[in-house]
Motif scaffolding. Structure first.
Motif, PDB file in Angstrom:
ATOM      1  N   VAL A  31       0.833  -1.206   0.000  1.00 46.80           N
ATOM      2  CA  VAL A  31       0.000   0.000   0.000  1.00 46.80           C
ATOM      3  C   VAL A  31       0.868   1.256   0.000  1.00 46.80           C
ATOM      4  O   VAL A  31       0.620   2.206  -0.750  1.00 46.80           O
ATOM      5  N   GLU A  32       1.915   1.266   0.837  1.00 50.35           N
ATOM      6  CA  GLU A  32       2.700   2.489   1.020  1.00 50.35           C
ATOM      7  C   GLU A  32       3.775   2.687  -0.044  1.00 50.35           C
ATOM      8  O   GLU A  32       4.087   3.820  -0.413  1.00 50.35           O
ATOM      9  N   LEU A  33       4.367   1.600  -0.497  1.00 49.10           N
ATOM     10  CA  LEU A  33       5.541   1.731  -1.370  1.00 49.10           C
ATOM     11  C   LEU A  33       5.361   1.066  -2.727  1.00 49.10           C
ATOM     12  O   LEU A  33       6.258   1.133  -3.572  1.00 49.10           O
ATOM     13  N   VAL A  67      -2.076  10.227  -5.017  1.00 47.20           N
ATOM     14  CA  VAL A  67      -2.652   9.387  -3.964  1.00 47.20           C
ATOM     15  C   VAL A  67      -1.726   9.424  -2.756  1.00 47.20           C
ATOM     16  O   VAL A  67      -0.512   9.586  -2.903  1.00 47.20           O
ATOM     17  N   ASP A  68      -2.295   9.290  -1.555  1.00 48.70           N
ATOM     18  CA  ASP A  68      -1.460   9.443  -0.361  1.00 48.70           C
ATOM     19  C   ASP A  68      -0.902   8.102   0.128  1.00 48.70           C
ATOM     20  O   ASP A  68      -1.162   7.050  -0.469  1.00 48.70           O
ATOM     21  N   ASP A  69      -0.135   8.170   1.207  1.00 50.65           N
ATOM     22  CA  ASP A  69       0.658   7.018   1.673  1.00 50.65           C
ATOM     23  C   ASP A  69      -0.191   5.772   1.906  1.00 50.65           C
ATOM     24  O   ASP A  69       0.142   4.688   1.438  1.00 50.65           O
ATOM     25  N   ASP A  70      -1.306   5.908   2.644  1.00 57.69           N
ATOM     26  CA  ASP A  70      -2.142   4.727   2.904  1.00 57.69           C
ATOM     27  C   ASP A  70      -3.298   4.594   1.908  1.00 57.69           C
ATOM     28  O   ASP A  70      -4.173   3.745   2.091  1.00 57.69           O
ATOM     29  N   GLN A  71      -3.272   5.413   0.868  1.00 52.68           N
ATOM     30  CA  GLN A  71      -4.219   5.314  -0.248  1.00 52.68           C
ATOM     31  C   GLN A  71      -5.677   5.453   0.194  1.00 52.68           C
ATOM     32  O   GLN A  71      -6.555   4.725  -0.290  1.00 52.68           O
TER      33      GLN A  71
END
Lengths: 159, 159
Positions: free
Chosen positions: A17-19, A93-97
């Motif tokens: 999710v993050e990377l 989109v952000d880190d944790d989507q």
């Protein structure tokens, strides 16, 4: 639309999710994901909309901003009544989507149902100690005649 | 905090909410209001946080950004662990007063728990027809060592 299961990846790990490089959005308990809409030309933040999976998918596939209207409980293509559409040039989109930014090209004079260019036309006066907190106008004049543009439609603002 | 009923006005009419000069926020069904955080110096959008009434009040009174952590179910002052605080220079509110923008001065190299300057370090590749949708990095290198800065803390990202 029917392609949603293909457009979004399943969320399988925090690292994915993050990377990772797959879109694997997370919708909140109400089934929604907030979308910050920015004028790509001016960098002004215009509005914050909410998307369900269908709205997010349609936005990606058509590049026209779609949202879920909580007040009307209906899918909504921005500009379908006003003509003031938002064409998506980029989507972040952000880190944790669980949130996105849409960088859009706006047709027409504004994006706010009250008639201003941006929905954020007031600021909190942080220097005032009055209670309740005071708001100051940052856009003094409407950008268009909302009563004419949205004639016959219910006001989406809820108390 | 005890002053919340005084800081926020009751919502009495659509006109008051949309065109008035009193802060009369609306929290969603989960009791939260989204806050878009923008770096006042660069205009970059850093993150999207959620505020309960207490977080919004503390942010206004102290000018330090506070949020409600849904993953930890706790009030959270940004920077309390990392030292990367956000001092609020301006706060904007939207038409129906259910979202705010914080223009902040950031201490430290970044605002993202993964280690990037902004939580929005990826974008959807709208030109690709691959399924699921592909993400591209917009920040290629981390801004700080998140494993060291947040050592011992649980990762807030939920699947």
């Amino acid at each position: 639309m029917t392609a949603a299961p293909l457009l979004f990846a399943e969320r399988t790990s925090v690292e994915q999710v993050e990377l990772g490089n797959e879109l694997a959005p997370r919708f909140d308990a109400a089934g929604l994901l907030p979308a910050i809409v920015v004028d790509a030309a001016s960098s002004q933040i215009l509005m914050l909309g909410q998307m369900n999976p269908d709205a997010l998918e349609r936005t990606i596939v058509t590049r026209q901003a779609h949202f879920w209207s909580r007040s009307r409980q209906a899918l909504w293509r921005k500009g379908e009544h006003s003509g003031f559409t938002q064409t998506v040039e980029r989507m972040l989109v952000d880190d944790d989507q669980d949130a996105v930014i849409l960088l859009v090209r706006v047709e027409g004079p504004g994006s706010c149902h009250v008639g201003f260019r941006s929905c954020f036309y007031r600021e909190v006066d942080l220097d005032s100690h009055m209670r309740p907190s005071r708001l100051l106008r940052t856009e003094t004049e409407p950008a268009f005649d909302a009563a004419a543009v949205y004639a016959g439609l219910p006001n989406p603002t809820k108390l």
